[in-house]
Structures are given as C-alpha cells and as structure tokens.
Scaffold this motif. Structure first.
Motif, PDB file in Angstrom:
ATOM      1  N   ILE A  17       0.842  -1.189   0.000  1.00 30.88           N
ATOM      2  CA  ILE A  17       0.000   0.000   0.000  1.00 30.88           C
ATOM      3  C   ILE A  17       0.880   1.243   0.000  1.00 30.88           C
ATOM      4  O   ILE A  17       1.839   1.341   0.765  1.00 30.88           O
TER       5      ILE A  17
ATOM      6  N   PRO B 155      -4.667   5.609   2.992  1.00 30.96           N
ATOM      7  CA  PRO B 155      -4.259   4.264   3.426  1.00 30.96           C
ATOM      8  C   PRO B 155      -5.234   3.611   4.393  1.00 30.96           C
ATOM      9  O   PRO B 155      -5.434   2.396   4.353  1.00 30.96           O
TER      10      PRO B 155
ATOM     11  N   ILE C  42       3.372  -1.096   4.002  1.00 32.25           N
ATOM     12  CA  ILE C  42       2.829   0.241   3.797  1.00 32.25           C
ATOM     13  C   ILE C  42       3.984   1.230   3.814  1.00 32.25           C
ATOM     14  O   ILE C  42       4.683   1.358   4.821  1.00 32.25           O
TER      15      ILE C  42
ATOM     16  N   GLU D  54       4.794   5.175   2.918  1.00 30.87           N
ATOM     17  CA  GLU D  54       4.207   6.461   2.551  1.00 30.87           C
ATOM     18  C   GLU D  54       5.098   7.285   1.640  1.00 30.87           C
ATOM     19  O   GLU D  54       4.772   8.421   1.302  1.00 30.87           O
TER      20      GLU D  54
ATOM     21  N   LEU E 281      -1.304   6.938   7.026  1.00 34.29           N
ATOM     22  CA  LEU E 281      -1.960   5.906   7.831  1.00 34.29           C
ATOM     23  C   LEU E 281      -2.069   6.417   9.263  1.00 34.29           C
ATOM     24  O   LEU E 281      -1.109   6.934   9.825  1.00 34.29           O
TER      25      LEU E 281
END
Length: 582
Positions: A57, A63, A82, A84, A121
């Motif tokens: 992700i 997210p 994840i 960013e 997130l």
C-alpha cells in the motif's frame, strides 16, 4: 485465461475442488497473473482473494480506507507493506463507494482545519489492520508518521503471530513497542531505524518479552536509546543473529554487551562514532559465526581491530569498509590471510588503503564474487592484476572515482574473470576503448554494464560489447565519444536490453533510435536527456516496436516537441513515467 469447456460444460469448475485451484493460484509468479485469473469468474475471484498472502500500500489516497477495504477482501494476508514514500493512486470509485456506504469519520485521516483527506496511515488504520489481518506475520510501516503508540498497541493485541515488524521513520512511543514485546511472543525481526521518540524503556520491555525469539534488531538515529538498552538485549536475546546500529549515543559498553552476550551473531553493521578497537577485538574473540560485517564512518579504531577480525571471524563472507580513515593496507592483509571465505568486499573512501591491501585480497581470497572500490585514490593502475589472476569467480566489479585505474587493469579482469556479469565504472578517466573491448570479447555472460562519464570510451567499445547477447542493462551517459555506430551495434546484438541510458551523448541521432526499435523489443526504460540531435522522428521509430516501454526521460532534448511526447504516451500502453523539460 478461461476455464476449459467441452460440450457447453465447465470442466474445471465442476471437477476441481477449491483447494486445488487455490494451490494453482499460489504458484503464479506475478501480480498480473493473479489479477488475470481473478477475472475469469466469480468463483475464481473469491478463490484468488483467498490465495493472496501479501499486500503493498502506498501514500496517495487514503491508506486507512485501503486497509479497511482490503482486509475484507483478502482474509489470508500474512504480509502487509505500507510505505508512505510510494506514490500509488487511490481509484476514485473506492473513495466514492466508502462515502456511499456511510463510513464513519474514523475511516478517513482528515485535517481538523480544512477537512481535507491526507495520505497518512493513522491509528484508525492500525485498528483496521489488527481486526482484518489476524494471521499477519510481517508488517512494514515505512515513514507512517501519523501512527502512535495507541495504534501499535491495538495491532499488537490482535496480531499475536507477528514475526517481523519494520517501523522505519514512525513516531511511535515506548508504550507501543513495549506492547509488541508483551503480545507478539514470536517476533524475530524488528527495525526501529529513525524512530526518534523511543527511549531505553521500550527496548528493555521488548527484550524481556520477546528475547527468546528475537533474531534481528536495527536501530538508527534514536538518540534516547543508550547502552542501557543494549545491556537488556544482551541479557534476554541470546539468539540474536543480526544487529544494525547507527547511533551517536551508543558507546563501547553497550556494543560490547551484545557482542559478548550474543555469540551467534552473523550480521553486524555499525555506524557508531564512539566505538573503538575494543569492540572489534571482542567480535574477533567472541563471534566466530559472523558472515557480514559493515563498518561506517569510524575514526576511533585502527588496523588492530581488523587484525582481530581476521584472526577470529573465519566465516566472514561480506565486508564493507566506508570512510574508515585510519585503516591501511595492513587491515586488508589481515582480512585476506584470515578470511578465506570472503565473497563480497566494498572499500569506500578509506584513503589510507592502497595497492598492497587489494593485491593481498587477490592472492588469498579465491571465492571473491563482488568487489566495489569507491573513491580510492591510492589504488594503483595494476591493482586489479592480482584480482584477475586469483579471483576467477568474480561476477561484479564497481569502480567509482579511482583515477589511477586504466585499461591495463580492466584487461586483467577481462582475461581472468570470464564469468563477469556486472561492470559499473564511473568517472574513471583512464579507462578507454581497450579495456572495454577486452570485456566484450572475453566476458560473454555480461548482463549489466555502466560506463558513466568515461570520456575515453567510444563506439569501438560498444561494438565489442554487442557480442554479449545477454546484456540487459546499459548506461553510457556522459561518454561523449559514443555515437550512432556503437548504439546500432548494441541494437543488433543485444536483443534482451531492458534499460538504456544514453543521456548527454551529443553525437547520437535518430538512426540509433530506429535501430533500437527494431532490435530491442523488450526495452522498458530509456533515458535520452540532453541528446540534442534526437527528434520526433527517432522517437516514432523507437516506440513503434518498443511497446513495453514504461519510462522515458527526455529532459533538454531540443529536437523533441509536444508531438513526440504524445507519440510516446499514445504508443506505449504500459508507460508510467515521462520526464520532459525545455
């Protein structure tokens, strides 16, 4: 891809059980293959979702929303990454669907000031992760700066099978990491790089909780973590195999505690300006299983420490020495004599290491497969002769700013190391056609060649390299003597090329691009920046057959117009990146 049908009947779906179809999906080797399979029918869609074990992700979009949606669709996921820093767009319909369902405000991470969705997130996403992925074993949260201890605590309470946790750049506090130690008793790998808010308290709690299972620990830029935390690691983490430390607050006392208390260490990477020879002597005496050792920016130890490594670490395979100013040739001689298993060596900016040290490696380390010499001004022009004679299995050679290394050295490598697959040279101005021609004639397994800003390399070199039919990566940026003849030879001889950088080549014209289009259909990335003679005509010929192109850089290409850019975009269905300026 469709189920086989005969006489109007679906033989696959009627005969094969779910378990067997899921096993087929698990053996697919790419995400596009998974995606294609899921489109066959509703049953396959459901089964393919069951077979997915990993998710990746990115940042763009929301997210938290992604996690919430994906956790309901892919119930057997064990690995979530994840990051960013990754720019992955959120499809508009997903956002609209969530609003239509009447999702609560916790489904979004919004700014309190303007109500605009952000791409971070949050703890709400962590709650969704914990509730949705109960089988989670590996979690990477890279630069997820909005996650706090509350979110991490919630996840740890639900995901008790967690084995690997990467919190790089997250601003979680001590409570969250301590909760991981209390709940995730199978944790093996933990990365705390750039978690600036952590203190000794969290590591003491974590070590006491997961000490029996923890095998790998990474710490960087955590200024509040001191020797006290490492003493707790020594006390509880007897099975530790890998440790990476980059900290000004760590001294001999802490590192010595780990080295002396964790004799099974196999990987040790240190960038600690307050650590001295005493630590390396202890490594040599206590850690006979060390296979990978990396020492960065050390100014407080000398050849004495490397002598202890050579004497005690007989299984050492990978050694990196970066900006270690007080090491000399004697340090490499100690390694060469004691570490016969050495396969990878990088010497970067160690200004007192010269010819004699590298010659000793060539004479005594026959298993060497990769050598990197970066900013080594004292290495003489004949230094690679011994490497060529003694290291027949060398597969990768990296040379950067080694001003004394010339054609004779490269010829020695070409004649002695015929299994060479990767050669990267940058700003080594004494290397010209002769050395590269020798590579092309003798190293036919070459797949990766970079000759950046090597002014003496011209078409003759590339004509010889064109004999390496397995070549996939080629970077000749800044090699001003290369023109159409060299690139045409590459196009006709190296059909497997997927990456090509010919930036700043003033003599390159449209004829080269036409040949590349004909001969290199697998080309995916091309860099044409500052190539003044290339025009729309050449681009048109290139993209006519290179339909797999995903990236094209055309910065300061005066002969390319908006029509040429449009041709690239319209002709290449897989294009993801087009870089244009002036």
């Amino acid at each position: 891809m469709r189920p086989m049908r005969g006489g109007g009947h679906d033989r696959i779906n009627t005969c094969l059980p779910d378990e067997l179809i899921v096993e087929v999906f698990r053996r697919l080797d790419s995400k596009p293959s998974h995606d294609s399979s899921s489109l066959v029918c509703k049953r396959w869609l459901a089964l393919e979702r069951r077979s997915r074990t990993s998710l990746r992700i990115g940042a763009t979009g929301n997210p938290d929303l992604f996690v919430d949606l994906l956790s309901r669709r892919f119930v057997n996921v064990r690995h979530v990454h994840i990051d960013e820093r990754l720019n992955i767009s959120l499809p508009v319909h997903l956002g609209s669907a969530a609003r239509w369902r009447g999702g609560s405000s916790s489904s979004y991470n919004k700014s309190e000031e303007d109500g605009v969705e952000t791409n971070s997130l949050s703890d709400a996403g962590m709650v969704a992760l914990g509730h949705g992925f109960l089988k989670l074993e590996r979690l990477s949260l890279v630069w997820c700066s909005s996650v706090s201890s509350a979110g991490l605590t919630s996840l740890a309470d639900k995901c008790r099978l967690l084995k690997s946790l990467d919190l790089q750049g997250c601003y979680v506090g001590d409570q969250g990491v301590a909760a991981v130690g209390q709940c995730c008793k199978q944790l093996e790998d933990l990365n705390l790089r750039f978690c600036e808010g952590l203190t000794d308290v969290c590591l003491v709690e974590l070590a006491s909780g997961v000490g029996k299972s923890l095998k790998s620990l990474g710490i960087a830029a955590c200024v509040k973590i001191t020797d006290t935390a490492l003493e707790a690691v020594r006390l509880h983490c007897k099975s530790l195999e890998s440790m990476s430390l980059d900290a000004e607050s760590i001294h001999n006392k802490g590192v010595l505690a780990v080295v002396q208390g964790c004799p099974g260490l196999k990987v040790l990477k240190l960038q600690c300006i307050n650590v001295t020879d005493e630590v390396l002597i202890a490594v040599g005496n206590c850690c006979s299983y060390v296979e990978i050792l990396a020492l960065y920016t050390f100014q407080r130890f000398s050849d004495k420490g490397l002598h202890a490594i050579g004497n005690g670490c007989k299984k050492l395979k990978n050694l990196t020495l970066s900006d270690c100013y007080f090491l000399s040739d004697k340090a490499l001689e100690s390694i060469a004599i004691g570490c016969k298993e050495l396969t990878h060596l990088e010497v970067n900016g160690c200004h007192n290491i010269g010819t004699l040290g590298l010659e000793s490696i060539g004479k005594s380390c026959p298993r060497l497969t990769e050598l990197a010499l970066l900013y080594c001004q004292r290495i003489g022009k004949f230094v690679l002769a011994e490497i060529g004679k003694g290291c027949k299995f060398l597969q990768a050679l990296h040379l950067v700013d080694c001003s004394s290394i010339g054609d004779e050295a490269i010829c020695s490598i070409a004649m002695g190391c015929r299994n060479l697959k990767k050669l990267h040279i940058r700003r080594c101005y004494e290397i010209g056609n002769k050395g590269v021609v020798a590579i092309g004639e003798n190293c036919r397994s070459l797949t990766n060649l970079s000759l950046r800003f090597c002014d003496r390399v011209g078409d003759e070199a590339l004509i010889a390299v064109s004999q390496c039919s397995s070549l996939q990566y080629l970077n000749v940026s800044g090699c001003h003597q290369i023109g159409n003849a060299g690139l045409i030879a590459i196009a006709r001889g190296c059909a497997e090329i997927t990456y090509l950088d010919v930036s700043v080549l003033q003599n390159l014209g449209d004829l080269s691009l036409a040949e590349l289009g004909e001969g290199c259909p697998n080309l995916k990335e091309i860099v044409l920046s500052h190539c003044r003679q290339i025009t729309d005509v050449g681009l048109n010929h290139l993209v006519k057959n290179c339909t797999m192109l995903t990236s094209c850089h055309m910065v300061y290409c005066q002969g390319i117009t908006s029509a040429g850019v449009a041709t690239v975009v319209s002709s290449c269905p897989n294009i993801k990146k087009v870089l244009v300026e002036k």
